[in-house]
Write a protein that holds these residues in place. Structure first.
Motif, PDB file in Angstrom:
ATOM      1  N   UNK A 181     -21.550 -26.703 -63.901  1.00  0.00           N
ATOM      2  CA  UNK A 181     -21.858 -26.153 -65.222  1.00  0.00           C
ATOM      3  C   UNK A 181     -21.212 -24.802 -65.516  1.00  0.00           C
ATOM      4  N   UNK A 182     -20.461 -24.257 -64.532  1.00  0.00           N
ATOM      5  CA  UNK A 182     -19.862 -22.951 -64.798  1.00  0.00           C
ATOM      6  C   UNK A 182     -18.532 -23.079 -65.530  1.00  0.00           C
ATOM      7  N   UNK A 183     -18.237 -22.047 -66.310  1.00  0.00           N
ATOM      8  CA  UNK A 183     -16.986 -21.967 -67.051  1.00  0.00           C
ATOM      9  C   UNK A 183     -15.968 -21.251 -66.174  1.00  0.00           C
ATOM     10  N   UNK A 184     -14.727 -21.690 -66.222  1.00  0.00           N
ATOM     11  CA  UNK A 184     -13.675 -21.047 -65.444  1.00  0.00           C
ATOM     12  C   UNK A 184     -13.123 -19.854 -66.229  1.00  0.00           C
ATOM     13  N   UNK A 185     -13.732 -18.685 -66.036  1.00  0.00           N
ATOM     14  CA  UNK A 185     -13.248 -17.487 -66.735  1.00  0.00           C
ATOM     15  C   UNK A 185     -13.419 -16.230 -65.881  1.00  0.00           C
ATOM     16  N   UNK A 186     -13.301 -16.405 -64.561  1.00  0.00           N
ATOM     17  CA  UNK A 186     -13.600 -15.292 -63.652  1.00  0.00           C
ATOM     18  C   UNK A 186     -12.731 -14.067 -63.905  1.00  0.00           C
ATOM     19  N   UNK A 187     -11.458 -14.295 -64.256  1.00  0.00           N
ATOM     20  CA  UNK A 187     -10.579 -13.140 -64.445  1.00  0.00           C
ATOM     21  C   UNK A 187     -10.865 -12.424 -65.756  1.00  0.00           C
ATOM     22  N   UNK A 188     -11.307 -13.182 -66.737  1.00  0.00           N
ATOM     23  CA  UNK A 188     -11.487 -12.604 -68.072  1.00  0.00           C
ATOM     24  C   UNK A 188     -12.819 -11.891 -68.215  1.00  0.00           C
ATOM     25  N   UNK A 189     -13.857 -12.445 -67.552  1.00  0.00           N
ATOM     26  CA  UNK A 189     -15.190 -11.926 -67.791  1.00  0.00           C
ATOM     27  C   UNK A 189     -15.836 -11.616 -66.455  1.00  0.00           C
ATOM     28  N   UNK A 219     -13.498 -26.521 -66.998  1.00  0.00           N
ATOM     29  CA  UNK A 219     -13.259 -26.147 -68.395  1.00  0.00           C
ATOM     30  C   UNK A 219     -13.215 -24.632 -68.586  1.00  0.00           C
ATOM     31  N   UNK A 220     -12.477 -24.204 -69.604  1.00  0.00           N
ATOM     32  CA  UNK A 220     -12.325 -22.770 -69.866  1.00  0.00           C
ATOM     33  C   UNK A 220     -13.337 -22.257 -70.879  1.00  0.00           C
ATOM     34  N   UNK A 221     -14.121 -23.165 -71.477  1.00  0.00           N
ATOM     35  CA  UNK A 221     -15.072 -22.740 -72.497  1.00  0.00           C
ATOM     36  C   UNK A 221     -16.462 -23.306 -72.200  1.00  0.00           C
ATOM     37  N   UNK A 222     -17.472 -22.697 -72.803  1.00  0.00           N
ATOM     38  CA  UNK A 222     -18.835 -23.178 -72.618  1.00  0.00           C
ATOM     39  C   UNK A 222     -18.970 -24.604 -73.143  1.00  0.00           C
ATOM     40  N   UNK A 223     -18.321 -24.859 -74.262  1.00  0.00           N
ATOM     41  CA  UNK A 223     -18.355 -26.213 -74.812  1.00  0.00           C
ATOM     42  C   UNK A 223     -17.787 -27.223 -73.825  1.00  0.00           C
ATOM     43  N   UNK A 224     -16.681 -26.846 -73.211  1.00  0.00           N
ATOM     44  CA  UNK A 224     -16.055 -27.723 -72.223  1.00  0.00           C
ATOM     45  C   UNK A 224     -16.973 -27.970 -71.035  1.00  0.00           C
ATOM     46  N   UNK A 225     -17.635 -26.908 -70.575  1.00  0.00           N
ATOM     47  CA  UNK A 225     -18.527 -27.056 -69.426  1.00  0.00           C
ATOM     48  C   UNK A 225     -19.715 -27.953 -69.784  1.00  0.00           C
ATOM     49  N   UNK A 226     -20.198 -27.825 -71.028  1.00  0.00           N
ATOM     50  CA  UNK A 226     -21.301 -28.682 -71.473  1.00  0.00           C
ATOM     51  C   UNK A 226     -20.869 -30.153 -71.442  1.00  0.00           C
ATOM     52  N   UNK A 227     -19.676 -30.401 -71.949  1.00  0.00           N
ATOM     53  CA  UNK A 227     -19.166 -31.775 -71.921  1.00  0.00           C
ATOM     54  C   UNK A 227     -19.034 -32.296 -70.494  1.00  0.00           C
ATOM     55  N   UNK A 228     -18.610 -31.405 -69.606  1.00  0.00           N
ATOM     56  CA  UNK A 228     -18.450 -31.821 -68.215  1.00  0.00           C
ATOM     57  C   UNK A 228     -19.790 -32.267 -67.629  1.00  0.00           C
ATOM     58  N   UNK A 229     -20.828 -31.470 -67.863  1.00  0.00           N
ATOM     59  CA  UNK A 229     -22.150 -31.837 -67.354  1.00  0.00           C
ATOM     60  C   UNK A 229     -22.619 -33.143 -68.015  1.00  0.00           C
ATOM     61  N   UNK A 230     -22.396 -33.254 -69.316  1.00  0.00           N
ATOM     62  CA  UNK A 230     -22.818 -34.473 -70.003  1.00  0.00           C
ATOM     63  C   UNK A 230     -22.100 -35.705 -69.452  1.00  0.00           C
ATOM     64  N   UNK A 231     -20.819 -35.544 -69.121  1.00  0.00           N
ATOM     65  CA  UNK A 231     -20.114 -36.710 -68.604  1.00  0.00           C
ATOM     66  C   UNK A 231     -20.658 -37.107 -67.226  1.00  0.00           C
ATOM     67  N   UNK A 232     -21.190 -36.128 -66.480  1.00  0.00           N
ATOM     68  CA  UNK A 232     -21.849 -36.471 -65.216  1.00  0.00           C
ATOM     69  C   UNK A 232     -23.152 -37.207 -65.481  1.00  0.00           C
ATOM     70  N   UNK A 233     -23.888 -36.739 -66.499  1.00  0.00           N
ATOM     71  CA  UNK A 233     -25.206 -37.315 -66.772  1.00  0.00           C
ATOM     72  C   UNK A 233     -25.078 -38.706 -67.389  1.00  0.00           C
ATOM     73  N   UNK A 234     -24.157 -38.846 -68.337  1.00  0.00           N
ATOM     74  CA  UNK A 234     -24.071 -40.103 -69.080  1.00  0.00           C
ATOM     75  C   UNK A 234     -23.193 -41.125 -68.357  1.00  0.00           C
ATOM     76  N   UNK A 235     -22.060 -40.655 -67.834  1.00  0.00           N
ATOM     77  CA  UNK A 235     -21.092 -41.609 -67.266  1.00  0.00           C
ATOM     78  C   UNK A 235     -21.046 -41.600 -65.741  1.00  0.00           C
ATOM     79  N   UNK A 236     -21.734 -40.653 -65.102  1.00  0.00           N
ATOM     80  CA  UNK A 236     -21.633 -40.483 -63.650  1.00  0.00           C
ATOM     81  C   UNK A 236     -20.150 -40.375 -63.264  1.00  0.00           C
ATOM     82  N   UNK A 237     -19.424 -39.479 -63.946  1.00  0.00           N
ATOM     83  CA  UNK A 237     -17.970 -39.500 -63.823  1.00  0.00           C
ATOM     84  C   UNK A 237     -17.459 -39.152 -62.419  1.00  0.00           C
TER      85      UNK A 237
END
Ligand code: HEM
Ligand code: HEM
Ligand code: SF4
Ligand code: SF4
Lengths: 497, 245
Positions: B222-230, B45-63
């Motif tokens: 849990x990391x956000x994909x923004x290496x070039x920007x930040x 994900x490109x945003x913190x919100x997206x990364x949070x959702x990604x972790x949650x989907x691992x925790x809740x759905x074992x995606x």
């Protein structure tokens, strides 16, 4: 042709069987003091290496969250066990990602956890002995750090990370790998992995310019160390001499030429590849990256673009900003760095390039997602751009394109078998066997869809494939560079049609 | 106070202490070690919100597990989901009056015990039958499943076969919480259940059960994909920069 058996293509579906110790004692050559010392590592195995190794491990546990969390978290669920191409190709159980991690985790448990200190047998903890070190050396050099296992682990445990850490520990006690360390020393001394000095580089590039002019009738240049141009191109040094890499380099040159954007290669930073990644060394990776900053400042460029190279793009995309940033002296309109595919893709979108797709009509193409590009980087401004953009570039210059099966591409792609510092002749058996799953996928599209060529955007993939593909009954020239296809199809102004 | 009451009350204090302090120690340790490099497994994900959702989907759905192995996923989800419901049902021993929603989920928790046992047996079965998983298993991996089977099995026995005096037990439990000791029922099966639970709590911070906090700290997820920007720089790495200049 070989003193080992090339694996048979597997019937489907299959359950992998285990052949313990199938790849025991098949590690690469050990580095000599001449290879170790320029990198700041002890020349040979130090006397109190057990102690030093544990000390180094403790140090890394404090520096890398990934290392700590990954060592603690694995539940041995087994989800990753059948995901590694080296396990698939060799059936050696220690090439299963979790088993590979456990070689180091067992030692971590023994020295750093209560359970391992008091109940070693119960939790599979063991002392660091010479046998364990040999096992580390052997199996951590049978991992191409491709991250495929990480995709499938419920906690994202990345065996690549553990392999890098293990190699860093071994380097620090004087037990490094010859191939990687020799190459890094060359970069520090000369500027590139091949040890190609400026004079030789200039001759090579002049030769290529002549070839292009003979071919097209247009004087396409490959400038070297030219100051005040727009773009610094950093590309793997294999692009200067190896096939089919060279055809890719000519492709970049034609794109720059046709777009009318001034550019240059630097002799000081004449290497995109950064082998510091493979040995997990922050300091070495950083020192190599700093050369690019220095070159960009000296040449006064506005943008930095990377050529086709997989792990180089990883270090560039994910770490360059960390190691050598901030890049506030470059033009803020463009991301730093950019990938050559992003660059060409933008120009194609804007219709700046004239393309004659029929130039590639003698081929049916497929595309190999390089592991580090696919799972450790991005291209463009949306997640997954690293899959879309190279394919769009290919489709823009070719009429015939087919993807390999879905479970072998995108983030599930299989490594070529030669990444992670394993592209050396002393690991030939491993390289051939590790290529099995990719070769199976290729065979599938060759038979079902008449694919004739496989394109790649990584110097290591290209070198590895051209070398091992004959073992599986294909021809070397079935591997092409993406920008080789661009080179074939691009119509140069003032050129002969 | 009788011997068993003293023993189990003391056991609860000790187990709770080790569990809480041990877990806090690990969480603080994970949080304080820096992640010096950008290493999300892409595409990320490109945003913190997206990364949070990604972790949650691992925790809740074992995606990720779903993508890799449907059988492990199935048994894993059965076990964990049932465990959650069973534990929520257990809240009734610790609160009085029982909250409305805890009362409502009682039947689910009751039958959830079977689901939990099926999940655990499935995981144990795979560990024994599948050669690859057998190869990577340590004794502790089997014992962990056996321990959970003992807890789940003894609990289920109490619920469906040999009932214990829940009213008296609840008084004991509520008492332990406020240091006012009431006698514990002495049914052996309850004591087995409780002893095994204490053991689980004690080994939690020292075992692979650390996957529960660990999943939130995994940099590849849990990391956000923004290496070039930040620009991303760990404190120890920043020191290298000041050395240069
Ligand atoms: C944040 C909460 C948790 C998450 C996201 C989580 C996730 C997972 C996942 C993905 C697995 C691997 C698949 C499997 O084998 O089931 C697993 C395994 C396991 N989990 Fe959890 N878990 C959590 C909490 C717990 C707790 C609280 C316990 C213990 C009481 C537990 C006990 C286990 C055990 C014993 C295994 C290994 C199963 C085996 O041996 O195959 N987990 N967990
Ligand atoms: C402080 C902790 C715990 C206490 C005091 C406790 C107590 C009890 C009691 C008294 C019962 C019997 C319920 C009845 O007869 O209706 C029970 C049932 C059960 N327990 Fe526990 N338990 C604890 C922790 C756990 C844990 C950690 C697990 C799972 C890993 C577990 C799993 C079960 C199951 C599956 C049942 C049967 C289903 C049910 O009635 O909910 N218990 N527990
Ligand atoms: S998938 Fe992850 S947790 Fe499961 S065995 Fe492999 S490394 Fe361990
Ligand atoms: S990183 Fe790649 S090569 Fe290494 S263990 Fe994982 S799948 Fe295998």
């Amino acid at each position: 042709m070989a003193d080992f058996d090339v694996p048979d293509f597997r019937p489907y579906p299959f359950v992998p069987e285990l052949k313990p110790d199938a790849m025991k004692g098949k590690g690469p050559f050990i580095a000599k003091p001449v290879h170790q010392e320029p990198l700041g590592f002890p020349g040979e195995l130090v006397d109190n290496w057990e102690e030093k190794a544990i000390e180094k491990m403790g140090d890394m546990l404090k520096k890398y969250r990934s290392f700590r969390v990954y060592l603690d978290t694995c539940v041995r669920c087994g989800a990753c066990t059948d995901k590694c191409h080296y396990f698939i190709g060799t059936n050696d159980p220690k090439n299963m990602p979790v088993a590979r991690q456990d070689l180091l985790r067992s030692v971590y448990r023994r020295y750093f956890t209560l359970a391992g200190k008091f109940f070693p047998k119960l939790v599979g903890a063991r002392d660091l002995t010479r046998d364990v070190l040999d096992e580390w050396y052997n199996y951590y050099h049978q991992c191409s750090q491709c991250r495929r296992c990480s995709v499938f682990c419920p906690y994202g445990i990345d065996t690549a990370d553990i392999s890098m850490a293990a190699r860093e520990i071994m380097d620090s006690i004087g037990h490094g790998q010859k191939y990687c360390n020799e190459i890094i020393a060359k970069v520090f001394k000369i500027g590139n992995n091949l040890g190609l000095p400026e004079r030789a580089l200039r001759d090579t590039l002049n030769g290529l310019e002549e070839d292009m002019e003979d071919d097209t009738g247009v004087a396409v240049k490959i400038p070297l160390d030219e100051k005040g141009v727009d773009v610094l191109l950093v590309t793997p040094s294999a692009d200067f001499f190896a096939e089919p890499h060279i055809d890719g380099l000519m492709g970049y040159a034609k794109v720059f030429h046709q777009a009318g954007i001034s550019w240059t290669v630097s002799s000081y930073a004449s290497e995109a590849a950064n082998f510091g990644l493979f040995i997990g060394s922050y300091e070495n990776m950083r020192n190599i990256s700093q050369r690019i900053r220095t070159a960009a400042l000296e040449l006064g460029v506005k943008r930095i673009i990377f050529g086709e190279c997989g792990h180089a793009w990883r270090v560039a995309y994910s770490y360059l900003n960390t190691f050598a940033g901030p890049f506030d002296f470059l033009d803020p309109k463009y991301p730093v760095p950019q990938h050559i595919c992003e660059f060409t893709y933008d120009l194609l979108q804007k219709n700046v390039l004239k393309i004659d797709k029929s130039a590639n009509d003698d081929m049916v193409l497929t595309f190999h997602d390089s592991c580090n590009v696919a799972r450790a980087t991005r291209m463009g401004n949306f997640p997954g751009g690293q899959f879309v953009i190279p394919r769009e570039v290919i489709k823009a210059v070719c009429n015939n394109y087919v993807d390999m099966p879905a479970d072998t591409i995108h983030d599930q792609t299989f490594c070529c078998g030669g990444g992670g510092g394993l592209l050396t002749d002393d690991l030939m058996e491993l390289r051939v066997k590790g290529a099995l799953p990719r070769m199976e996928a290729l065979k599938h599209v060759v038979e079902e869809h008449g694919v004739t060529h496989m394109a790649a955007i990584c110097a290591i993939c290209k070198s590895q494939f051209t070398k091992i593909i004959p073992y599986y009954g294909f021809q070397m020239d079935q591997i092409v560079s993406v920008h080789q296809l661009v080179s074939n199809a691009i119509v140069l102004d003032g050129g002969e049609v | 106070m009788d011997f068993l009451t003293t023993l189990f009350a003391a056991g609860f204090y000790l187990a709770t202490l080790i569990f809480v302090v041990g877990l806090l120690f690990k969480i603080i340790q994970y949080a304080s070690v820096p992640a010096p490099l950008k290493v999300p497994t892409m595409p990320a994900p490109l945003t913190t919100g997206g990364a949070t959702l990604r972790v949650l989907s691992e925790v809740v759905l074992f995606s990720s597990l779903f993508r890799s192995n449907k059988w492990i996923w199935l048994f894993g989800v059965l076990f964990h989901a049932a465990l959650l419901v069973v534990l929520l049902r257990h809240l009734r021993y610790f609160i009085d009056p029982v909250w409305m929603w805890v009362a409502l989920i009682q039947p689910f928790g009751k039958y959830g015990s079977f689901v939990m046992l099926i999940g655990l047996l499935g995981l144990l079965g795979r560990r024994i039958v599948v050669e690859r998983i057998r190869y990577i298993s340590n004794p502790s991996d089997y014992l962990m499943l056996v321990l959970l089977l003992v807890i789940g099995g003894s609990g289920t026995m109490m619920t469906f076969v040999v009932h214990t005096d829940i009213v008296q037990f609840k008084q004991f439990m509520l008492g332990v919480m406020v240091f006012d000791f009431k006698p514990i029922p002495t049914d052996p099966i309850l004591l087995v259940h409780l002893a095994a639970v204490m053991l689980l709590m004690i080994i939690f911070p020292f075992s692979k059960l650390l996957h529960a906090p660990g999943v939130f700290f995994s940099p590849s997820r849990n990391q956000v994909d923004n290496a070039r920007e930040k620009r991303h720089l760990a404190p120890w790495a920043a020191k290298l920069e000041t050395q240069d200049s």
